[in-house]
Design an enzyme around this catalytic site. Structure first.
Site, PDB file in Angstrom:
ATOM      1  CB  ILE A   1      -0.965   0.029   1.205  1.00  0.00           C
ATOM      2  CG1 ILE A   1      -0.191  -0.113   2.529  1.00  0.00           C
ATOM      3  CG2 ILE A   1      -2.018  -1.056   1.078  1.00  0.00           C
ATOM      4  CD1 ILE A   1      -1.067   0.037   3.764  1.00  0.00           C
ATOM      5  N   GLY A   2       2.150   1.116   0.055  1.00  0.00           N
ATOM      6  CA  GLY A   2       3.000   2.294   0.058  1.00  0.00           C
ATOM      7  C   GLY A   2       4.454   1.955  -0.167  1.00  0.00           C
TER       8      GLY A   2
ATOM      9  N   GLY B   1       8.254   3.984   0.405  1.00  0.00           N
ATOM     10  CA  GLY B   1       8.976   5.160   0.840  1.00  0.00           C
ATOM     11  C   GLY B   1      10.453   5.069   0.530  1.00  0.00           C
TER      12      GLY B   1
ATOM     13  CG  PHE C   1      14.535   5.329   4.767  1.00  0.00           C
ATOM     14  CD1 PHE C   1      15.885   5.386   4.509  1.00  0.00           C
ATOM     15  CD2 PHE C   1      13.848   6.513   4.995  1.00  0.00           C
ATOM     16  CE1 PHE C   1      16.560   6.601   4.489  1.00  0.00           C
ATOM     17  CE2 PHE C   1      14.516   7.733   4.977  1.00  0.00           C
ATOM     18  CZ  PHE C   1      15.878   7.773   4.720  1.00  0.00           C
ATOM     19  N   GLY C   2      11.683   1.965   2.861  1.00  0.00           N
ATOM     20  CA  GLY C   2      11.019   0.678   2.956  1.00  0.00           C
ATOM     21  C   GLY C   2       9.663   0.660   2.278  1.00  0.00           C
TER      22      GLY C   2
ATOM     23  CB  VAL D   1       3.830   0.607   3.828  1.00  0.00           C
ATOM     24  CG1 VAL D   1       2.791   0.437   4.931  1.00  0.00           C
ATOM     25  CG2 VAL D   1       4.908   1.598   4.258  1.00  0.00           C
TER      26      VAL D   1
ATOM     27  CE  LYS E   1       8.799   2.581   8.028  1.00  0.00           C
ATOM     28  NZ  LYS E   1       9.037   4.045   8.121  1.00  0.00           N
TER      29      LYS E   1
ATOM     30  CG  ASP F   1      10.776  12.810   5.495  1.00  0.00           C
ATOM     31  OD1 ASP F   1      10.877  13.691   4.614  1.00  0.00           O
ATOM     32  OD2 ASP F   1      10.686  11.596   5.236  1.00  0.00           O
TER      33      ASP F   1
END
Length: 351
Positions: free
Chosen positions: A32-33, A35, A37-38, A40, A56, A159
């Site tokens: 679902i995501g 980023g 750094f990882g 999700v 995540k 962030d």
């Protein structure tokens, strides 16, 4: 083992096998995501929890910096409690993997709705956007001033951006992704020691890039860009490494200089302009104050909340940044004082 699990009293430690089961072995159709750094994934915890979560999994878990950020995020979030912060449920560090488990908010991120139509294809109305901004501001105020003994230390998020703000059942804001969080000891200079410049360039304080030091004004700068983005529906962009040339700031500044700032309002909100123009204008003008190049000319988060929380229309709300004889740090108390006076005048004139 990265830290003493016994010291973490709030969040729960999961086994990797539990999270594999919850996410269908981190199935791509559960993603679902994504980023910096990882990735999700949507997960479902079994009985007795029986609830959906966001899982995540960090990339490059062996990198020292990633492991350090992971520990900071867990240790910090376990000490924070606020209705506008995304809640950490647990973590997993089995076999060198780095995984975080958060509550899953049903309405995705602010960025989803601004740029991708959201999970339901619904457009965020202006009152929803305004309340979301107030929620983000409350979360920032909490980490800057209320999370710890505020006379000694505070928290920097580092962030703040729309993709890191999730939306709850009632579209309330939940600030998340504390992977770059920093706890700061207060001292006379107001900044922090030099640190590696890391984060989202399009939302990054140019002074941080230039000096390598952070202060609460860095989070204010990022939030200023969020204010502008939510009002205009336009993503900020920095060409190359020229952080001082943010395209969104330049466009809103130019419209404001021509006394036509409302032309920057998101096209999807045009039908609400007649009713809410004064709030839309106030949000964008406050956003411009937050992105002032000099840190000491940016408002504090409490000043920002005072500005955004005013419910009355005021001629001053459309003019207070047009008087170039007053710098932003002087103009903010000016507008607050003038708004209070106008409100009092209205109250005394009522029968």
């Amino acid at each position: 083992m990265l830290f003493d699990h016994g010291k973490i009293k709030v969040a729960r430690k999961f086994s990797y096998s539990e999270l594999v089961a919850a996410t269908g072995n981190f199935s791509q159709d559960r993603k679902i995501g994504k980023g910096s750094f990882g990735d999700v994934y949507r997960g479902l915890l079994p009985v007795p929890d029986l609830r959906e979560v966001a899982v995540k999994e960090m990339r490059q878990p062996t990198l020292k910096r990633n492991r350090k950020n992971y520990v900071h995020e867990i240790e910090t979030l376990c000490q924070l409690r606020h209705k506008n912060l995304l809640r950490l449920i647990g973590w997993c560090d089995d076999g060198g993997r780095l995984v975080l488990v958060y509550e899953l908010e049903p309405n995705g991120s602010v960025s989803d709705h601004l740029h991708d139509g959201g999970t339901s294809g619904r457009i965020l109305t202006w009152p929803q956007r305004y309340n979301i901004l107030l929620g983000i501001a409350a979360a920032i105020d909490y980490i800057h001033n209320g999370a710890y003994d505020s006379t000694k230390r505070y928290v920097l998020h580092r962030d703040i951006k729309p993709s890191n703000v999730m939306l709850g059942e009632g579209f309330e804001a939940k600030l998340g992704d504390f992977g770059l969080v920093r706890q700061v000891i207060r001292h006379g200079g107001g900044g922090t020691p030099r640190t590696t410049v890391i984060g989202s360039m399009d939302y990054m304080d140019p002074k941080y890039i230039e000096l390598g030091t952070l202060s609460s004004a860095s989070d204010i700068y990022s939030f200023g860009l969020v204010l502008l983005e939510v009002a205009t529906g336009v993503r900020p962009s920095v060409p190359g490494t020229a952080a001082h040339r943010n395209t969104l700031i330049a466009a809103v500044t130019e419209s404001h200089r021509r006394k036509a700032i409302l032309e920057m309002v998101d096209e999807q909100l045009r039908g609400e302009l007649n009713q809410w123009w004064w709030q839309m204008e106030r949000v964008m003008v406050t956003g411009l104050a937050c992105v002032e190049p000099a840190r000491d000319e940016r408002p504090s988060i409490k000043d920002v909340i005072d500005l955004l929380s005013k419910h009355e229309q005021s001629p001053a709300s459309s003019r207070y940044l047009k008087d170039t004889s007053m710098r932003p740090k002087d103009r903010l108390p000016f507008i607050l004082t003038r708004n209070v006076a106008l409100a009092n005048a209205r109250a005394t004139s009522l029968p």
